[in-house]
Design a protein around this motif. Structure first.
Motif, PDB file in Angstrom:
ATOM      1  N   MET A  99       0.838  -1.209   0.000  1.00 22.20           N
ATOM      2  CA  MET A  99       0.000   0.000   0.000  1.00 22.20           C
ATOM      3  C   MET A  99       0.875   1.262   0.000  1.00 22.20           C
ATOM      4  O   MET A  99       0.516   2.272  -0.615  1.00 22.20           O
ATOM      5  N   THR A 100       2.021   1.171   0.655  1.00 21.37           N
ATOM      6  CA  THR A 100       2.930   2.318   0.670  1.00 21.37           C
ATOM      7  C   THR A 100       3.516   2.559  -0.722  1.00 21.37           C
ATOM      8  O   THR A 100       3.585   3.704  -1.193  1.00 21.37           O
ATOM      9  N   ARG A 101       3.917   1.473  -1.362  1.00 21.19           N
ATOM     10  CA  ARG A 101       4.479   1.620  -2.713  1.00 21.19           C
ATOM     11  C   ARG A 101       3.442   2.230  -3.660  1.00 21.19           C
ATOM     12  O   ARG A 101       3.743   3.139  -4.432  1.00 21.19           O
ATOM     13  N   ASP A 102       2.206   1.710  -3.585  1.00 18.98           N
ATOM     14  CA  ASP A 102       1.152   2.275  -4.428  1.00 18.98           C
ATOM     15  C   ASP A 102       0.946   3.753  -4.124  1.00 18.98           C
ATOM     16  O   ASP A 102       0.766   4.582  -5.011  1.00 18.98           O
ATOM     17  N   GLY A 103       0.964   4.068  -2.820  1.00 18.47           N
ATOM     18  CA  GLY A 103       0.708   5.440  -2.396  1.00 18.47           C
ATOM     19  C   GLY A 103       1.748   6.416  -2.916  1.00 18.47           C
ATOM     20  O   GLY A 103       1.413   7.463  -3.474  1.00 18.47           O
ATOM     21  N   VAL A 104       3.012   6.080  -2.745  1.00 21.08           N
ATOM     22  CA  VAL A 104       4.040   7.035  -3.169  1.00 21.08           C
ATOM     23  C   VAL A 104       4.097   7.132  -4.696  1.00 21.08           C
ATOM     24  O   VAL A 104       4.323   8.213  -5.250  1.00 21.08           O
ATOM     25  N   ARG A 105       3.853   6.017  -5.366  1.00 15.14           N
ATOM     26  CA  ARG A 105       3.827   6.062  -6.840  1.00 15.14           C
ATOM     27  C   ARG A 105       2.723   6.996  -7.322  1.00 15.14           C
ATOM     28  O   ARG A 105       2.912   7.769  -8.251  1.00 15.14           O
ATOM     29  N   ALA A 106       1.568   6.930  -6.646  1.00 12.88           N
ATOM     30  CA  ALA A 106       0.448   7.782  -7.052  1.00 12.88           C
ATOM     31  C   ALA A 106       0.765   9.259  -6.837  1.00 12.88           C
ATOM     32  O   ALA A 106       0.137  10.129  -7.425  1.00 12.88           O
ATOM     33  N   LEU A 107       1.757   9.527  -5.979  1.00  9.38           N
ATOM     34  CA  LEU A 107       2.176  10.916  -5.768  1.00  9.38           C
ATOM     35  C   LEU A 107       3.236  11.329  -6.786  1.00  9.38           C
ATOM     36  O   LEU A 107       3.801  12.417  -6.699  1.00  9.38           O
ATOM     37  N   GLY A 108       3.520  10.436  -7.705  1.00 14.15           N
ATOM     38  CA  GLY A 108       4.504  10.745  -8.737  1.00 14.15           C
ATOM     39  C   GLY A 108       5.934  10.549  -8.278  1.00 14.15           C
ATOM     40  O   GLY A 108       6.872  11.013  -8.921  1.00 14.15           O
ATOM     41  N   MET A 109       6.117   9.870  -7.148  1.00 13.31           N
ATOM     42  CA  MET A 109       7.482   9.640  -6.655  1.00 13.31           C
ATOM     43  C   MET A 109       7.939   8.261  -7.123  1.00 13.31           C
ATOM     44  O   MET A 109       7.136   7.338  -7.248  1.00 13.31           O
ATOM     45  N   ALA A 110       9.232   8.128  -7.360  1.00 15.55           N
ATOM     46  CA  ALA A 110       9.763   6.855  -7.870  1.00 15.55           C
ATOM     47  C   ALA A 110      10.337   6.023  -6.731  1.00 15.55           C
ATOM     48  O   ALA A 110      10.949   6.550  -5.801  1.00 15.55           O
ATOM     49  N   LEU A 111      10.129   4.723  -6.811  1.00 14.43           N
ATOM     50  CA  LEU A 111      10.736   3.814  -5.840  1.00 14.43           C
ATOM     51  C   LEU A 111      12.197   3.595  -6.228  1.00 14.43           C
ATOM     52  O   LEU A 111      12.517   3.486  -7.411  1.00 14.43           O
ATOM     53  N   LEU A 112      13.058   3.533  -5.218  1.00 14.60           N
ATOM     54  CA  LEU A 112      14.457   3.256  -5.530  1.00 14.60           C
ATOM     55  C   LEU A 112      14.607   1.808  -6.007  1.00 14.60           C
ATOM     56  O   LEU A 112      15.319   1.519  -6.957  1.00 14.60           O
ATOM     57  N   ALA A 113      13.924   0.902  -5.318  1.00 14.08           N
ATOM     58  CA  ALA A 113      13.999  -0.518  -5.671  1.00 14.08           C
ATOM     59  C   ALA A 113      12.847  -0.830  -6.603  1.00 14.08           C
ATOM     60  O   ALA A 113      11.804  -1.301  -6.180  1.00 14.08           O
ATOM     61  N   ALA A 114      13.051  -0.552  -7.877  1.00 15.49           N
ATOM     62  CA  ALA A 114      11.933  -0.686  -8.797  1.00 15.49           C
ATOM     63  C   ALA A 114      11.553  -2.146  -9.007  1.00 15.49           C
ATOM     64  O   ALA A 114      10.389  -2.484  -9.086  1.00 15.49           O
ATOM     65  N   SER A 115      12.564  -3.028  -9.062  1.00 11.65           N
ATOM     66  CA  SER A 115      12.227  -4.394  -9.473  1.00 11.65           C
ATOM     67  C   SER A 115      12.195  -5.410  -8.340  1.00 11.65           C
ATOM     68  O   SER A 115      11.537  -6.423  -8.450  1.00 11.65           O
ATOM     69  N   ALA A 116      12.896  -5.168  -7.251  1.00  7.87           N
ATOM     70  CA  ALA A 116      12.933  -6.177  -6.192  1.00  7.87           C
ATOM     71  C   ALA A 116      12.769  -5.537  -4.822  1.00  7.87           C
ATOM     72  O   ALA A 116      13.676  -5.544  -4.001  1.00  7.87           O
ATOM     73  N   PRO A 117      11.602  -4.953  -4.562  1.00  9.60           N
ATOM     74  CA  PRO A 117      11.448  -4.253  -3.293  1.00  9.60           C
ATOM     75  C   PRO A 117      11.316  -5.193  -2.099  1.00  9.60           C
ATOM     76  O   PRO A 117      10.675  -6.230  -2.185  1.00  9.60           O
ATOM     77  N   SER A 118      11.968  -4.819  -1.019  1.00 15.02           N
ATOM     78  CA  SER A 118      11.836  -5.537   0.245  1.00 15.02           C
ATOM     79  C   SER A 118      10.564  -5.054   0.945  1.00 15.02           C
ATOM     80  O   SER A 118      10.174  -3.901   0.799  1.00 15.02           O
ATOM     81  N   ASN A 119       9.965  -5.946   1.726  1.00 18.43           N
ATOM     82  CA  ASN A 119       8.797  -5.531   2.498  1.00 18.43           C
ATOM     83  C   ASN A 119       9.188  -4.990   3.873  1.00 18.43           C
ATOM     84  O   ASN A 119       8.321  -4.692   4.689  1.00 18.43           O
ATOM     85  N   ALA A 120      10.494  -4.869   4.134  1.00 23.24           N
ATOM     86  CA  ALA A 120      10.936  -4.300   5.409  1.00 23.24           C
ATOM     87  C   ALA A 120      10.797  -2.787   5.400  1.00 23.24           C
ATOM     88  O   ALA A 120      10.424  -2.176   6.398  1.00 23.24           O
ATOM     89  N   CYS A 121      11.118  -2.178   4.275  1.00 24.47           N
ATOM     90  CA  CYS A 121      10.986  -0.731   4.170  1.00 24.47           C
ATOM     91  C   CYS A 121      10.908  -0.335   2.705  1.00 24.47           C
ATOM     92  O   CYS A 121      11.364  -1.072   1.834  1.00 24.47           O
ATOM     93  N   THR A 122      10.309   0.810   2.468  1.00 25.58           N
ATOM     94  CA  THR A 122      10.175   1.327   1.108  1.00 25.58           C
ATOM     95  C   THR A 122      11.071   2.549   0.961  1.00 25.58           C
ATOM     96  O   THR A 122      10.937   3.506   1.720  1.00 25.58           O
TER      97      THR A 122
END
Ligand SMILES: *Cc1c(COP(=O)(O)O)cnc(C)c1O
Length: 398
Positions: A273-296
């Motif tokens: 839900m956090t990944r979806d949330g920040v993406r919807a704000l137009g922010m990019a995830l650092l770990a685009a392909s292999a995100p850990s569920n420990a932190c975003t």
């Protein structure tokens, strides 16, 4: 007083049930009452580590277990291979150097996961590598390395011991030590265990235990041979972190009441839900392909001062997030998913982030992140395909 929300990837918020347990009467560690607690913790840890081997407890932060792995499993002059994909990979490298172990690094761009084939090639090119040191979840980048294929690459291409820093992975992602052939697995109390810092854990495979006998470095406090002998009878070599062990017993009870699978699923839900949330704000995830569920880990737009953003979040909204470390300092922020957190805490974090971004002049649509996260909550993580819920929501303003 504003509510204090700790959304960092260690330390993490400690549940009231655990705080109460730790506030109770403290037993003496040589008293008979302590033995059943210590035993319960050892058995519980074996379940979570996926091992029939002993899980040793050390009174230190997680880095103490990392140091113990290096000083017990290598000798000066040995060669080791280190997966360096972030700050904690660097720590393995620095530890090797500090103890005179030649460290070859598999350098991975921060934000990416290691390629097991690349590791295999390094191991084939260099004979006699004593150990491979890696993280399961690289907390500084929010990346999850593919540990099962990594373990296969190590076993198929070398005699090396595989030492895995699972400090932010054990309890968050399945990491069955015995089934995957991990030779040493480490964790630390202030991550998924929902405890304050100060307690480290390490388990050794049969092969790793045999390596202790060939003699490591000069060592005293972290001499694992003493712990392997003593801990089965409840005797740690030195005073154990008593309050934390009592807290860990409670933490494990909570974990098993819900089930280990539920713990993995909860971390996945908060992370998704956090990944979806920040993406919807137009922010990019650092770990685009292999995100850990420990932190975003989220990239901070270049024109923003990440330090000021984090201070404002903390001082005006009571939300503490983590910044970047090392080369990522000022470039990312990290939102933790471990500890006493639920979906509503994630929504609060996103809401505070949105208000702060607006304050900093970033043109976001207020509520877009929370909206997207709420949709993920409703749909659930089992529907792991990118969700397309906008069309079905008549209330969405466009
Ligand atoms: C937190 C963490 C550590 C370091 O732990 P300390 O308890 O601060 O010594 C090491 N590795 C990883 C992957 C971590 O997340």
């Amino acid at each position: 007083m504003r509510k204090y929300r700790l959304l960092t990837p260690g330390p993490v918020p400690v549940p009231e049930r655990i705080r109460r347990a730790m506030a109770g009467t403290l037993l003496h560690h040589r008293a008979p009452d302590f033995l059943p607690v210590f035993h319960e913790v050892r058995v519980g840890l074996q379940r979570v580590f996926g091992t029939e081997r002993q899980v040793l407890l050390l009174a230190s932060s997680g880095t103490g277990a990392m140091e113990a792995a290096v000083t017990n499993l290598t000798r000066p002059g040995d060669t080791a291979v280190v997966v360096r994909a972030g700050k904690f990979g660097d720590r393995w490298f620095e530890l090797c150097r500090a103890y005179g172990v030649e460290a070859l690094s598999v350098d991975v761009e921060w934000g990416r996961a290691v390629d097991p084939d690349e590791l295999a090639a390094v191991l084939r090119a260099k004979r006699g590598v004593r150990a491979v040191f890696a993280q399961a979840s690289e907390t500084s980048t929010g990346v999850l390395h593919p540990m099962e294929p990594v373990a296969r690459a190590v076993a198929d291409n070398s005699e090396a011991l595989l030492v895995v820093d699972g400090i932010s992975a054990v309890g968050v992602h399945p990491l069955p030590m015995d089934a995957w052939g991990i030779d040493a697995l480490l964790s630390g109390s202030q991550k998924s265990w929902q405890l304050p810092p100060g307690l480290a854990m390490i388990a050794l495979s049969e092969r790793a235990e045999a390596a202790l006998e060939r003699g490591g470095h000069a060592r005293y406090y972290f001499d694992l041979r003493k712990e392997l002998r003593g801990q089965p009878t409840g005797a740690t070599a030195y005073s154990p972190a008593l309050a934390l062990i009592v807290g860990l017993a409670e933490s494990l009870r909570m974990l098993f009441e819900d089930g280990l699978e539920r713990s993995y699923a909860r971390h996945a839900e908060l992370a998704e839900m956090t990944r979806d949330g920040v993406r919807a704000l137009g922010m990019a995830l650092l770990a685009a392909s292999a995100p850990s569920n420990a932190c975003t880990a989220v990239r901070v737009p270049r024109q923003l001062d990440a330090g000021k953003l984090l201070s404002q979040l903390r001082d005006h909204h009571g939300v503490t997030l983590a910044g970047g470390q090392g080369q990522l300092s000022g470039k990312i922020l990290r939102i933790g998913h471990m500890g006493d957190l639920d979906t509503y805490d994630m929504l609060a974090g996103l809401a505070a982030l949105e208000l702060t971004l607006l304050d900093f002049g970033v043109p976001i649509e207020l509520g877009a992140g929370v909206h997207s996260a709420l949709n993920r909550m409703r749909v659930g993580v089992s529907a792991s395909a990118p969700q397309e819920t906008e069309g079905r929501n008549p209330w969405r303003a466009s």
